[in-house]
Design a protein around this motif. Sequence first.
Motif, PDB file in Angstrom:
ATOM      1  N   LEU A  42      39.624  57.913  35.530  1.00  0.00           N
ATOM      2  CA  LEU A  42      39.575  56.926  36.608  1.00  0.00           C
ATOM      3  C   LEU A  42      38.912  55.640  36.135  1.00  0.00           C
ATOM      4  N   CYS A  43      37.870  55.771  35.335  1.00  0.00           N
ATOM      5  CA  CYS A  43      37.202  54.596  34.789  1.00  0.00           C
ATOM      6  C   CYS A  43      38.163  53.805  33.900  1.00  0.00           C
ATOM      7  N   ALA A  44      38.879  54.505  33.040  1.00  0.00           N
ATOM      8  CA  ALA A  44      39.830  53.848  32.144  1.00  0.00           C
ATOM      9  C   ALA A  44      40.955  53.183  32.949  1.00  0.00           C
ATOM     10  N   TYR A  45      41.419  53.853  34.009  1.00  0.00           N
ATOM     11  CA  TYR A  45      42.478  53.293  34.849  1.00  0.00           C
ATOM     12  C   TYR A  45      41.991  52.037  35.557  1.00  0.00           C
ATOM     13  N   ASP A  46      40.815  52.105  36.159  1.00  0.00           N
ATOM     14  CA  ASP A  46      40.276  50.967  36.907  1.00  0.00           C
ATOM     15  C   ASP A  46      40.016  49.767  36.005  1.00  0.00           C
ATOM     16  N   GLU A  47      39.686  50.035  34.745  1.00  0.00           N
ATOM     17  CA  GLU A  47      39.405  48.950  33.803  1.00  0.00           C
ATOM     18  C   GLU A  47      40.648  48.500  33.044  1.00  0.00           C
ATOM     19  N   GLY A  48      41.795  49.102  33.376  1.00  0.00           N
ATOM     20  CA  GLY A  48      43.047  48.693  32.742  1.00  0.00           C
ATOM     21  C   GLY A  48      43.144  49.029  31.277  1.00  0.00           C
ATOM     22  N   ARG A  49      42.521  50.142  30.876  1.00  0.00           N
ATOM     23  CA  ARG A  49      42.503  50.517  29.463  1.00  0.00           C
ATOM     24  C   ARG A  49      43.658  51.447  29.113  1.00  0.00           C
ATOM     25  N   ARG A  50      44.870  51.054  29.473  1.00  0.00           N
ATOM     26  CA  ARG A  50      46.038  51.832  29.059  1.00  0.00           C
ATOM     27  C   ARG A  50      46.224  51.693  27.550  1.00  0.00           C
TER      28      ARG A  50
END
Length: 236
Positions: free
Chosen positions: A65-73
């Motif tokens: 969720l943290c990676a998703y919210d920060e746009g770290r695709r």
Amino acid sequence: MSTTVEEALLGRRSCRAFRPDPVPRAQVERILDLAARSASNSNSQPWQVHVLTGAAKRALSADLLCAYDEGRRAAGEFAYQPGADQWLEPFRTRRRRFGEGLYRDALGLGPEDTEGRRDHHRRNYEFFGAPVGMILTVSKLPLQGALVDAGLFLQALMLAARGAGLHTCAQASLLDFHPVLRRHVRIPDDHVVVCGIALGYADEEHRLSTHRTTREPVSAFATFYDSADTKTRVTA
């Protein structure tokens, strides 16, 4: 609970709302044992499954969720599906119809409700509330064939789950964050992530419990030949 293959096939759906009720480890192991009966090229059995529950699943979900919210695709480890704007017909139309059926019809979220749609998409990374999250991987070495084998294994797993009264959801969305997955589970260097899998008991009170996708009729994808002269004689 399904008692026949036909019942399991007709009862299987991509469940996107689960109850938190735990699934006994012995039951998960039995489902995996049944799925392992799947056919594979030369019996190579190239799959591995990483099963997360409890604190381990919560930690992975928080990181996702943290990676998703920060746009770290992350760039894909390999491309087995086109980008969102690269689907050709008739697949583009089917994909759009699926999205409209899920977001607009089932969830009541119009195209303008970007926040509501984003909130629902975030639920992917919590495995839609399922008590069991799985990561399916296959070896890179026989990759093309391994993907076929992985599909057979995945289908068998989903049908075995229905036989046990459980539901599943295969999740390609986790591919975008494969570096996060590798931090939480021991994926061999020679393996790539195929998908995530949510497993548990469906929340039949959720509004998504009645959502069903359509299927093309047999006549749309099967051609029957009844003569040696196959180019001219076809049974429709």
